[in-house]
Scaffold this motif. Structure first.
Motif, PDB file in Angstrom:
ATOM      1  N   ILE A 107       0.829  -1.327  -0.150  1.00  0.00           N
ATOM      2  CA  ILE A 107      -0.033   0.083   0.041  1.00  0.00           C
ATOM      3  C   ILE A 107       0.871   1.398  -0.079  1.00  0.00           C
ATOM      4  O   ILE A 107       0.506   2.257  -0.837  1.00  0.00           O
ATOM      5  CB  ILE A 107      -0.903   0.154   1.099  1.00  0.00           C
ATOM      6  CG1 ILE A 107      -1.978  -1.133   1.046  1.00  0.00           C
ATOM      7  CG2 ILE A 107      -1.696   1.330   1.283  1.00  0.00           C
ATOM      8  CD1 ILE A 107      -2.869  -1.331   2.175  1.00  0.00           C
ATOM      9  N   SER A 111       1.019   4.021  -3.019  1.00  0.00           N
ATOM     10  CA  SER A 111       0.717   5.613  -2.735  1.00  0.00           C
ATOM     11  C   SER A 111       1.537   6.588  -3.115  1.00  0.00           C
ATOM     12  O   SER A 111       1.061   7.748  -3.153  1.00  0.00           O
ATOM     13  CB  SER A 111       0.607   5.867  -1.209  1.00  0.00           C
ATOM     14  OG  SER A 111       2.093   5.753  -0.556  1.00  0.00           O
ATOM     15  N   ASN A 115      -3.555   7.707  -5.802  1.00  0.00           N
ATOM     16  CA  ASN A 115      -4.303   7.922  -4.590  1.00  0.00           C
ATOM     17  C   ASN A 115      -4.818   6.529  -3.971  1.00  0.00           C
ATOM     18  O   ASN A 115      -5.392   5.764  -4.995  1.00  0.00           O
ATOM     19  CB  ASN A 115      -5.520   8.994  -4.686  1.00  0.00           C
ATOM     20  CG  ASN A 115      -5.044  10.236  -5.267  1.00  0.00           C
ATOM     21  OD1 ASN A 115      -4.079  10.630  -4.791  1.00  0.00           O
ATOM     22  ND2 ASN A 115      -5.795  10.921  -6.279  1.00  0.00           N
ATOM     23  N   ILE A 116      -4.550   6.287  -2.671  1.00  0.00           N
ATOM     24  CA  ILE A 116      -4.921   5.143  -2.208  1.00  0.00           C
ATOM     25  C   ILE A 116      -6.062   5.443  -1.158  1.00  0.00           C
ATOM     26  O   ILE A 116      -6.027   6.222  -0.239  1.00  0.00           O
ATOM     27  CB  ILE A 116      -3.895   4.520  -1.438  1.00  0.00           C
ATOM     28  CG1 ILE A 116      -2.702   4.155  -2.480  1.00  0.00           C
ATOM     29  CG2 ILE A 116      -4.203   3.141  -0.717  1.00  0.00           C
ATOM     30  CD1 ILE A 116      -3.149   3.019  -3.702  1.00  0.00           C
ATOM     31  N   LEU A 118      -8.434   3.356   1.875  1.00  0.00           N
ATOM     32  CA  LEU A 118      -8.319   2.321   2.659  1.00  0.00           C
ATOM     33  C   LEU A 118      -9.638   2.263   3.342  1.00  0.00           C
ATOM     34  O   LEU A 118     -10.489   3.170   3.404  1.00  0.00           O
ATOM     35  CB  LEU A 118      -7.270   2.475   3.902  1.00  0.00           C
ATOM     36  CG  LEU A 118      -6.025   2.823   3.336  1.00  0.00           C
ATOM     37  CD1 LEU A 118      -4.913   2.983   4.583  1.00  0.00           C
ATOM     38  CD2 LEU A 118      -5.517   1.752   2.561  1.00  0.00           C
ATOM     39  N   ALA A 136       4.892   5.676   3.320  1.00  0.00           N
ATOM     40  CA  ALA A 136       3.741   5.801   2.722  1.00  0.00           C
ATOM     41  C   ALA A 136       3.483   7.296   2.460  1.00  0.00           C
ATOM     42  O   ALA A 136       3.777   8.413   3.371  1.00  0.00           O
ATOM     43  CB  ALA A 136       2.284   5.094   3.384  1.00  0.00           C
ATOM     44  N   MET A 141      -3.658   9.447   0.716  1.00  0.00           N
ATOM     45  CA  MET A 141      -4.407   8.563   1.312  1.00  0.00           C
ATOM     46  C   MET A 141      -5.864   9.058   2.057  1.00  0.00           C
ATOM     47  O   MET A 141      -5.833  10.128   2.459  1.00  0.00           O
ATOM     48  CB  MET A 141      -3.505   7.765   2.448  1.00  0.00           C
ATOM     49  CG  MET A 141      -2.049   7.226   1.641  1.00  0.00           C
ATOM     50  SD  MET A 141      -1.374   6.133   3.016  1.00  0.00           S
ATOM     51  CE  MET A 141      -2.204   4.741   2.665  1.00  0.00           C
ATOM     52  N   PHE A 172      -5.721  11.656   8.135  1.00  0.00           N
ATOM     53  CA  PHE A 172      -6.602  10.859   6.828  1.00  0.00           C
ATOM     54  C   PHE A 172      -7.664  12.015   6.389  1.00  0.00           C
ATOM     55  O   PHE A 172      -8.189  12.689   7.195  1.00  0.00           O
ATOM     56  CB  PHE A 172      -6.985   9.499   7.358  1.00  0.00           C
ATOM     57  CG  PHE A 172      -6.200   8.247   7.262  1.00  0.00           C
ATOM     58  CD1 PHE A 172      -5.942   7.963   5.936  1.00  0.00           C
ATOM     59  CD2 PHE A 172      -5.810   7.749   8.378  1.00  0.00           C
ATOM     60  CE1 PHE A 172      -5.259   6.635   6.088  1.00  0.00           C
ATOM     61  CE2 PHE A 172      -5.004   6.839   8.330  1.00  0.00           C
ATOM     62  CZ  PHE A 172      -4.581   6.121   6.971  1.00  0.00           C
TER      63      PHE A 172
END
Length: 367
Positions: A107, A111, A115-116, A118, A136, A141, A172
């Protein structure tokens, strides 16, 4: 930030493309889709993904895809490499929602290219520590909550708030879903909200609640489509934070036209009503008593001549009030907009707009 959902099991028709363009023009910037591709429909899904990616590029919208490792292999990313992730971007995929099957090291690597996203419900402090350890890129994220198709399985508001406050403190961006109100997703057709209490609620009212009370930064429409009038309400809210209420006249009230238009709730907000800040200071005709009836939630009232210097004051009733011979009921807000009465803060703008001339299907009848 607002987004919508597109499901690759449905054909990307010209009508659907027009809908995407309409949502873009309304201020929506992101699209969520799923790449959990059924084996028997793999080729069809891949064709639709390629087509959707082209549309996203044309509209300059971000495409976020829910994926598994198996799904990545089906679209040509059999191993996680810079070249493989760049191929995804070439297909129009800007972000990946990853869950089980991906290590935090993988992950963290992804990144730096995409764009990741979760699963917000399963992120732990240990995950954050490992992601930091592997370098990361946290600015890329997002922590996204699930939507819940089955009634009674959505999250409780307090659980969502507690989790989101922690996620926000860790850095986040937080995302969640609200229901649609036109075309719903099968096989249950019971809407796709994150919060259980949002099932059956106006999509914009649900979105405003997530943003203002639940530490949510990005809101996605979970179901495939929202109504024309709802699109307009989102457009106005996104553009200038104006809450639009669709109204119809009360028994052909001669004062209906007077109450229409844009208003500002007073900075010293009343407990039981939204008070138009300057309505009675405008030039108006003499207001005679007419329909001085019980003022239920959603009634739009105008004070008549018996209220003396208050004549012309316009209010929207938030809590039921008794009849008052000095107050005329000129209009009523449509039933589906009533949850929006709780969404106009002190000093906030609202607009009373005549109800659109179109057939609004009841949510329970949509299939």
């Amino acid at each position: 930030m607002f987004g919508l959902s597109v499901f690759l099991g449905d054909e990307l028709t010209q009508e659907r493309k027009r809908y995407l363009k309409q949502m873009k023009e309304a201020g929506f910037t992101k699209v969520f889709t799923s790449l959990h591709i059924p084996e028997e429909n793999a080729d069809q899904y891949l064709e639709r993904l390629a087509e959707l990616g082209l549309v996203m590029k044309e509209l300059e919208m971000e495409l976020v895809a829910d994926v598994s490792k198996g799904a990545l292999a089906k679209i040509g990313v059999s191993n996680l490499s810079v070249d493989g992730l760049k191929r995804l971007k070439e297909k129009g995929v800007n972000g990946l929602r990853v869950d089980y099957g991906f290590s935090n090291q993988e992950i963290a690597f992804m990144s730096h290219e995409l764009n990741i996203v979760l699963n917000a419900s399963t992120i732990t402090q240990n995950d954050i520590e490992e992601l930091n350890h592997y370098g990361a890129s946290f600015p890329r994220m997002v922590a996204m909550h699930n939507y819940y198709p089955r009634p009674e399985t959505g999250l409780a508001k307090e659980v969502l708030k507690e989790k989101n406050q922690w996620l926000a403190e860790t850095g986040f961006t937080v995302a969640a879903f609200v229901p649609g109100d036109k075309q719903l997703r099968g096989p249950l057709y019971k809407q796709l909200p994150t919060l259980e209490d949002h099932r059956g609620k106006h999509p914009l009212a649900a979105a405003i609640e997530l943003i203002t009370e639940c530490y949510v930064d990005e809101v996605y429409i979970g179901d495939p489509e929202i109504a024309e009038s709802t699109i307009y309400q989102f457009k106005r809210y996104i553009a200038d934070k104006t809450v639009v209420y669709f109204v119809k006249p009360e028994k052909q009230s001669p004062y209906f036209e007077i109450v229409l238009g844009k208003h500002q709730n007073r900075w010293d907000p009343a407990k039981d009503v939204l008070r138009s800040a300057d309505a009675r200071f405008k030039e108006i005709p003499q207001i005679s008593p007419y329909e001085t009836i019980e003022r239920t939630r959603g009634s739009v009232t105008i004070d008549n001549q018996d209220y003396q210097r208050y004549m012309g004051e316009i209010q929207v009733v938030v809590h039921d009030l008794p009849k008052d011979e000095k107050v005329n009921v000129a209009a009523r807000i449509r039933a589906e907009d009533l949850p929006l009465l709780d969404c106009c803060p002190a000093g906030g703008y609202f607009e009373l707009k005549e109800q659109m001339n179109q057939t609004e299907e009841n949510i329970s009848e949509l299939r």
